[in-house]
Design a protein around this motif. Structure first.
Motif, PDB file in Angstrom:
ATOM      1  N   SER A 148       0.905  -1.131   0.049  1.00 35.68           N
ATOM      2  CA  SER A 148      -0.028   0.168  -0.220  1.00 35.68           C
ATOM      3  C   SER A 148       0.834   1.079   0.006  1.00 35.68           C
ATOM      4  CB  SER A 148      -0.960   0.035   1.239  1.00 35.68           C
ATOM      5  OG  SER A 148      -0.130   0.181   2.393  1.00 35.68           O
ATOM      6  N   GLY A 149       0.450   2.224  -0.279  1.00 38.08           N
ATOM      7  CA  GLY A 149       1.105   3.500  -0.330  1.00 38.08           C
ATOM      8  C   GLY A 149       1.213   4.160  -1.469  1.00 38.08           C
ATOM      9  N   VAL A 150       2.325   5.015  -1.667  1.00 37.23           N
ATOM     10  CA  VAL A 150       2.654   5.816  -3.049  1.00 37.23           C
ATOM     11  C   VAL A 150       4.365   5.707  -3.403  1.00 37.23           C
ATOM     12  CG1 VAL A 150       0.773   7.563  -2.648  1.00 37.23           C
ATOM     13  CG2 VAL A 150       3.022   7.844  -1.908  1.00 37.23           C
ATOM     14  N   CYS A 151       4.492   5.657  -4.477  1.00 38.57           N
ATOM     15  CA  CYS A 151       3.604   6.129  -5.781  1.00 38.57           C
ATOM     16  C   CYS A 151       3.342   4.661  -6.357  1.00 38.57           C
ATOM     17  CB  CYS A 151       4.190   6.733  -6.910  1.00 38.57           C
ATOM     18  SG  CYS A 151       4.387   8.597  -6.143  1.00 38.57           S
ATOM     19  N   THR A 152       2.228   4.093  -7.231  1.00 37.31           N
ATOM     20  CA  THR A 152       2.108   2.957  -7.527  1.00 37.31           C
ATOM     21  C   THR A 152       3.159   2.690  -8.776  1.00 37.31           C
ATOM     22  OG1 THR A 152      -0.333   3.697  -7.313  1.00 37.31           O
ATOM     23  CG2 THR A 152       0.189   1.799  -8.708  1.00 37.31           C
ATOM     24  N   PHE A 167       0.875  10.297  -8.520  1.00 36.01           N
ATOM     25  CA  PHE A 167       0.547  11.688  -9.356  1.00 36.01           C
ATOM     26  C   PHE A 167       0.440  11.411 -10.655  1.00 36.01           C
ATOM     27  CE2 PHE A 167       5.133  11.511  -8.006  1.00 36.01           C
ATOM     28  CZ  PHE A 167       5.796  11.584  -9.148  1.00 36.01           C
ATOM     29  N   ASP A 168       0.664  10.323 -11.392  1.00 34.57           N
ATOM     30  CA  ASP A 168       0.431   9.785 -12.809  1.00 34.57           C
ATOM     31  C   ASP A 168      -0.482   8.904 -13.161  1.00 34.57           C
ATOM     32  OD1 ASP A 168       0.772   9.154 -15.482  1.00 34.57           O
ATOM     33  OD2 ASP A 168       2.995   8.757 -15.435  1.00 34.57           O
ATOM     34  N   PRO A 169      -1.766   9.252 -13.373  1.00 36.87           N
ATOM     35  CA  PRO A 169      -2.733   8.165 -13.817  1.00 36.87           C
ATOM     36  C   PRO A 169      -2.390   7.271 -14.833  1.00 36.87           C
ATOM     37  CG  PRO A 169      -3.660  10.540 -13.766  1.00 36.87           C
ATOM     38  CD  PRO A 169      -2.234  10.775 -13.567  1.00 36.87           C
ATOM     39  N   ILE A 170      -1.938   7.533 -15.608  1.00 33.46           N
ATOM     40  CA  ILE A 170      -1.334   6.516 -16.754  1.00 33.46           C
ATOM     41  C   ILE A 170      -0.309   5.596 -16.044  1.00 33.46           C
ATOM     42  CG2 ILE A 170      -0.136   6.199 -18.863  1.00 33.46           C
ATOM     43  CD1 ILE A 170      -1.478   8.901 -19.868  1.00 33.46           C
ATOM     44  N   GLY A 171       0.705   6.302 -15.501  1.00 31.35           N
ATOM     45  CA  GLY A 171       1.600   5.281 -14.807  1.00 31.35           C
ATOM     46  C   GLY A 171       0.907   4.423 -13.639  1.00 31.35           C
ATOM     47  N   HIS A 172       0.045   4.974 -12.996  1.00 31.26           N
ATOM     48  CA  HIS A 172      -0.739   4.029 -12.103  1.00 31.26           C
ATOM     49  C   HIS A 172      -1.258   3.008 -12.633  1.00 31.26           C
ATOM     50  CE1 HIS A 172      -3.499   3.227  -8.667  1.00 31.26           C
ATOM     51  NE2 HIS A 172      -4.325   3.294  -9.334  1.00 31.26           N
ATOM     52  N   GLN A 173      -2.272   3.073 -13.851  1.00 33.86           N
ATOM     53  CA  GLN A 173      -2.953   2.016 -14.390  1.00 33.86           C
ATOM     54  C   GLN A 173      -1.920   1.251 -15.124  1.00 33.86           C
ATOM     55  OE1 GLN A 173      -6.262   1.578 -14.153  1.00 33.86           O
ATOM     56  NE2 GLN A 173      -5.409  -0.563 -14.790  1.00 33.86           N
ATOM     57  N   TRP A 174      -0.830   1.651 -15.693  1.00 29.12           N
ATOM     58  CA  TRP A 174       0.145   0.729 -16.297  1.00 29.12           C
ATOM     59  C   TRP A 174       0.611  -0.248 -15.312  1.00 29.12           C
ATOM     60  CZ3 TRP A 174       5.174  -0.427 -15.270  1.00 29.12           C
ATOM     61  CH2 TRP A 174       5.826  -1.271 -16.259  1.00 29.12           C
ATOM     62  N   ALA A 175       1.005   0.357 -14.088  1.00 32.95           N
ATOM     63  CA  ALA A 175       1.846  -0.400 -13.131  1.00 32.95           C
ATOM     64  C   ALA A 175       0.790  -1.626 -12.398  1.00 32.95           C
ATOM     65  CB  ALA A 175       2.137   0.580 -11.844  1.00 32.95           C
ATOM     66  N   LEU A 176      -0.416  -1.227 -12.214  1.00 30.15           N
ATOM     67  CA  LEU A 176      -1.522  -2.232 -11.705  1.00 30.15           C
ATOM     68  C   LEU A 176      -1.529  -3.338 -12.806  1.00 30.15           C
ATOM     69  CD1 LEU A 176      -4.229   0.086 -10.474  1.00 30.15           C
ATOM     70  CD2 LEU A 176      -2.882  -1.206  -9.160  1.00 30.15           C
ATOM     71  N   ASN A 177      -1.631  -2.971 -14.145  1.00 22.47           N
ATOM     72  CA  ASN A 177      -1.623  -4.152 -15.306  1.00 22.47           C
ATOM     73  C   ASN A 177      -0.427  -5.104 -15.048  1.00 22.47           C
ATOM     74  OD1 ASN A 177      -4.179  -3.449 -16.264  1.00 22.47           O
ATOM     75  ND2 ASN A 177      -3.133  -1.933 -17.601  1.00 22.47           N
ATOM     76  N   HIS A 178       0.731  -4.281 -14.996  1.00 23.51           N
ATOM     77  CA  HIS A 178       2.038  -4.800 -14.699  1.00 23.51           C
ATOM     78  C   HIS A 178       2.097  -5.917 -13.624  1.00 23.51           C
ATOM     79  CE1 HIS A 178       6.462  -5.330 -15.522  1.00 23.51           C
ATOM     80  NE2 HIS A 178       6.550  -5.232 -14.231  1.00 23.51           N
ATOM     81  N   PHE A 179       1.699  -5.314 -12.186  1.00 19.50           N
ATOM     82  CA  PHE A 179       1.476  -6.145 -11.265  1.00 19.50           C
ATOM     83  C   PHE A 179       0.835  -7.628 -11.451  1.00 19.50           C
ATOM     84  CE2 PHE A 179       1.367  -2.076  -8.699  1.00 19.50           C
ATOM     85  CZ  PHE A 179       2.762  -2.094  -8.489  1.00 19.50           C
ATOM     86  N   GLN A 180      -0.233  -7.527 -12.072  1.00 24.28           N
ATOM     87  CA  GLN A 180      -1.097  -8.636 -12.317  1.00 24.28           C
ATOM     88  C   GLN A 180      -0.675  -9.431 -13.434  1.00 24.28           C
ATOM     89  OE1 GLN A 180      -5.265  -8.011 -13.447  1.00 24.28           O
ATOM     90  NE2 GLN A 180      -5.776  -9.653 -12.161  1.00 24.28           N
ATOM     91  N   LYS A 181      -0.197  -8.895 -14.500  1.00 27.11           N
ATOM     92  CA  LYS A 181      -0.009  -9.637 -15.951  1.00 27.11           C
ATOM     93  C   LYS A 181       1.373 -10.092 -15.953  1.00 27.11           C
ATOM     94  CE  LYS A 181      -3.880  -7.839 -18.427  1.00 27.11           C
ATOM     95  NZ  LYS A 181      -4.391  -6.722 -19.173  1.00 27.11           N
TER      96      LYS A 181
END
Length: 181
Positions: A128-132, A160-174
């Motif tokens: 948990s925390g920042v930055c994703t 602070f970067d919504p695109i980077g946040h979403q990319w990281a979430l996808n990377h974590f999972q996939k």
């Protein structure tokens, strides 16, 4: 056993006038972070606060040229933000709670985190925390390489970067096989 690693929820990363703030995105995850920390304590699990710690005079640290000065050791900027800071003050003397300064993005790089987890027979980490897309990502990659099961709490990570946040979430999972909750 499992551990919650709470990363960089400090004034400099969260407060409106923080040196490198995520602003509202970071502020919105505070209650989820407190709820997670509370549930881990109640379950007798381990809670780690892995906090960025910098010395602006360190001419060898690459972050000192990449970002404005932030999380300077001993300043308000490095202190936990808001109610999570209050939660920490109440629980900081518990053997289940561990504060560690980190010098790099990953909570594992140059720290004793892996040793602390292994001596407790922990094989599953929750992040948990920042930055994703920076410190959470680098910690997750190191955890993957060290063989830990990884769980990311989507409502408790921000950037602070919504695109980077979403990319990281996808990377974590996939790519890392992490479980997203």
């Amino acid at each position: 056993m499992k551990a919650l690693i709470s990363i960089d929820y400090t004034h400099d990363f969260i407060a409106d006038k923080g040196a490198l703030t995520t602003g509202q995105a970071g502020q919105l995850i505070e209650s989820a972070m407190i709820s997670l920390a509370t549930s881990f304590i109640k379950q007798n699990d381990f809670v780690v606060f892995a906090i960025d710690a910098h010395n602006p005079e360190d001419k060898y640290h690459p972050e000192n040229t990449l970002f404005p000065p932030h999380n300077i050791i001993g300043t308000k900027g490095q202190k936990l933000f808001g109610d999570l800071g209050k939660w920490y003050e109440i629980h900081k003397d518990s053997p289940q709670v561990y504060w560690m300064n980190k010098r790099h993005y990953s909570a594992f790089c140059g720290t004793d985190l892996d040793l602390r987890l292994r001596e407790r027979h922990i094989n599953e980490i929750h992040l948990s925390g920042v930055c994703t897309d920076i410190c959470i990502l680098h910690t997750a990659i190191d955890a993957y390489n060290l063989g830990y099961k990884i769980v990311i709490h989507q409502n408790a990570v921000a950037s602070f970067d919504p695109i980077g946040h979403q990319w990281a979430l996808n990377h974590f999972q996939k790519t890392l096989g992490a479980t997203l909750i």
